[in-house]
Enzyme design. Structure first.
Site, PDB file in Angstrom:
ATOM      1  CG  ASN A   1      -1.713   1.229   1.421  1.00 16.63           C
ATOM      2  OD1 ASN A   1      -1.827   2.030   0.496  1.00 16.63           O
ATOM      3  ND2 ASN A   1      -2.292   1.414   2.603  1.00 16.63           N
TER       4      ASN A   1
ATOM      5  CB  SER B   1       5.091  -1.786  11.934  1.00 18.54           C
ATOM      6  OG  SER B   1       4.606  -0.485  12.195  1.00 18.54           O
TER       7      SER B   1
ATOM      8  CD  GLU C   1      -2.976   5.452   6.825  1.00 16.51           C
ATOM      9  OE1 GLU C   1      -2.941   5.504   5.582  1.00 16.51           O
ATOM     10  OE2 GLU C   1      -2.044   4.997   7.507  1.00 16.51           O
TER      11      GLU C   1
ATOM     12  N   GLY D   1       4.772   1.314   4.825  1.00 16.18           N
ATOM     13  CA  GLY D   1       6.100   1.927   4.688  1.00 16.18           C
ATOM     14  C   GLY D   1       7.130   1.067   3.969  1.00 16.18           C
TER      15      GLY D   1
ATOM     16  CD  GLU E   1      -3.715  -2.601   7.299  1.00 10.59           C
ATOM     17  OE1 GLU E   1      -2.593  -2.840   6.848  1.00 10.59           O
ATOM     18  OE2 GLU E   1      -4.344  -1.567   7.039  1.00 10.59           O
TER      19      GLU E   1
ATOM     20  N   GLY F   1       2.223   2.189  10.785  1.00  9.44           N
ATOM     21  CA  GLY F   1       3.148   3.305  10.602  1.00  9.44           C
ATOM     22  C   GLY F   1       3.809   3.767  11.895  1.00  9.44           C
TER      23      GLY F   1
ATOM     24  CE  LYS G   1       0.119   3.384   4.799  1.00  8.38           C
ATOM     25  NZ  LYS G   1       0.032   3.573   6.230  1.00  8.38           N
TER      26      LYS G   1
ATOM     27  CG  HIS H   1      -5.918   1.844   5.153  1.00 13.08           C
ATOM     28  ND1 HIS H   1      -5.496   2.755   6.082  1.00 13.08           N
ATOM     29  CD2 HIS H   1      -4.884   0.990   4.949  1.00 13.08           C
ATOM     30  CE1 HIS H   1      -4.244   2.470   6.429  1.00 13.08           C
ATOM     31  NE2 HIS H   1      -3.852   1.406   5.753  1.00 13.08           N
TER      32      HIS H   1
HETATM   33  C1  PEP Z   1      -0.916   0.096   6.032  1.00 10.62           C
HETATM   34  O1  PEP Z   1      -1.061   1.281   5.873  1.00 10.62           O
HETATM   35  O2  PEP Z   1      -1.740  -0.672   5.536  1.00 10.62           O
HETATM   36  C2  PEP Z   1       0.216  -0.368   6.822  1.00 10.62           C
HETATM   37  C3  PEP Z   1       0.182  -1.578   7.277  1.00 10.62           C
HETATM   38  O3  PEP Z   1       1.247   0.532   7.027  1.00 10.62           O
HETATM   39  P1  PEP Z   1       2.683   0.225   7.708  1.00 10.62           P
HETATM   40  O4  PEP Z   1       3.179  -1.062   7.127  1.00 10.62           O
HETATM   41  O5  PEP Z   1       3.522   1.392   7.356  1.00 10.62           O
HETATM   42  O6  PEP Z   1       2.426   0.082   9.180  1.00 10.62           O
END
Ligand code: PEP
Length: 247
Positions: free
Chosen positions: A8, A209, A97, A231, A165, A171, A10, A95
Site C-alpha cells: 500500500n 509495521s 486512515e 512503509g 490492521e 506506521g 498510500k 483502511h
Molecule cells: C498500512 O497502511 O496498511 C500499513 C500496514 O502501514 P505500515 O506497514 O507502514 O504500518
C-alpha cells in the site's frame, strides 16, 4: 493457498518513483519463482502507469479506495469499474486512515466492497482496533462489529480478502506479537464461516509495521494468509524480503 503480499503505497510516489519501483519489482517477480502473489496499490493517478509496467510480470495492481456507486455526480471519487478497466484486480476498502480521515463507517465500507465485487475487483476489506480500544480490552468486540458490518453478504473466500490492521501498529513501528495476531485471525476466519459465507480459501492479511526483519514470524502465525505493507513497500529490497519470507 498462495500467500498475498500487498504494497500500500498510500499518498507517496512521483511518476518517476512509481516507474522505478514498479519496474524493479516487475523484474524481480519475472526473474524468480516468487513465494507469494504480489500486489501493488499506488495512488489512483498512477494506476494506469503501474498496471502497464506490471503487465506480463505476474504482479497485480490495485487501488486504495473506490466509491460506493458505480457512476454519477461524485466529484473527486473513483468508480470501481474504471479501476478494473485500467487493468487492476483489487481495491483496498475501509483502511483505518480512510475510516479516520473521511469518517467511513462500516456500512460505507461494505457498500464500497459491494461496488468492487460488481466491478469484478477483489476488495481487501480492512478492520482493526485502535490503541484506546485495545487498552480497554475491546479488540474482539471491535473486530466482530467491523467484520459483520463491513463484509458484504456476497463475499466468499474466493472473491474477497480481509486485512487485520491494528491501528496502533500502522506506521508506528510497533509490531503486534504472535499472541496479538493469531487470535484475531482465528476469530476473523470463524466469523466468516459462521455467517454462512463460503469461507474456504479466505485470505486474511496482517498489516502493521511489517518489514523484512519481522515478516517471517508474522507470516508463520496461525490464520495469516499474507501481509498488507505500508512503509516497507516503498523500498523494493525490503518489500522483496517480505515476499521471500512467506512459508
Ligand atoms: C498500512 O497502511 O496498511 C500499513 C500496514 O502501514 P505500515 O506497514 O507502514 O504500518
Amino acid at each position: 493457498m498462495e500467500y498475498l503480499i500487498a504494497g500500500n503505497w498510500k499518498m507517496n510516489g512521483s511518476v518517476a518513483f512509481a516507474q522505478e519501483l514498479a519496474a524493479n519489482l516487475a523484474a524481480k517477480n519475472k526473474a524468480g519463482a516468487p513465494r507469494a502473489a504480489v500486489l501493488l496499490c499506488p495512488q489512483a493517478p498512477l494506476l494506469s502507469l503501474v498496471a502497464g509496467i506490471c503487465a506480463g510480470s505476474g504482479i497485480a495492481v490495485g487501488a486504495q479506495d473506490c466509491h460506493t456507486a458505480d457512476k454519477g455526480a461524485h466529484t473527486g471519487d473513483i468508480a470501481a469499474g474504471l479501476i478494473a478497466e485500467l487493468g487492476c484486480s483489487y481495491v483496498i476498502v475501509g483502511h483505518s486512515e480512510r475510516r479516520a480521515d473521511h469518517g467511513e463507517t462500516d456500512a460505507a465500507v461494505r457498500a464500497k466492497a459491494e461496488a468492487a465485487l460488481r466491478a469484478g475487483l477483489t476488495p481487501i476489506i480492512c478492520v482493526g482496533e485502535t490503541d484506546a480500544e485495545r487498552e480497554k480490552g475491546q479488540t474482539s468486540e471491535v473486530i466482530a462489529r467491523q467484520v459483520k458490518g463491513s463484509v458484504p453478504q456476497a463475499a466468499t473466500g474466493g472473491n474477497c480478502v480481509i486485512a487485520y490492521e491494528p491501528v496502533w501498529a500502522i506506521g508506528t513501528g510497533k509490531t503486534a506479537t504472535v499472541a496479538d495476531i493469531a487470535p484475531v485471525h482465528t476469530q476473523i476466519h470463524g466469523l466468516f464461516g459462521e455467517s454462512g459465507r463460503i469461507g474456504a480459501g479466505l485470505r486474511v492479511l496482517y498489516g502493521g509495521s511489517v518489514k523484512g526483519s519481522n515478516a517471517a514470524t508474522i507470516l508463520a502465525c496461525a490464520g495469516v494468509g499474507g501481509a498488507l505493507v505500508g512503509g516497507a513497500s516503498l523500498d523494493p529490497e525490503d518489500f522483496w524480503k517480505i515476499v521471500g519470507a512467506c512459508p
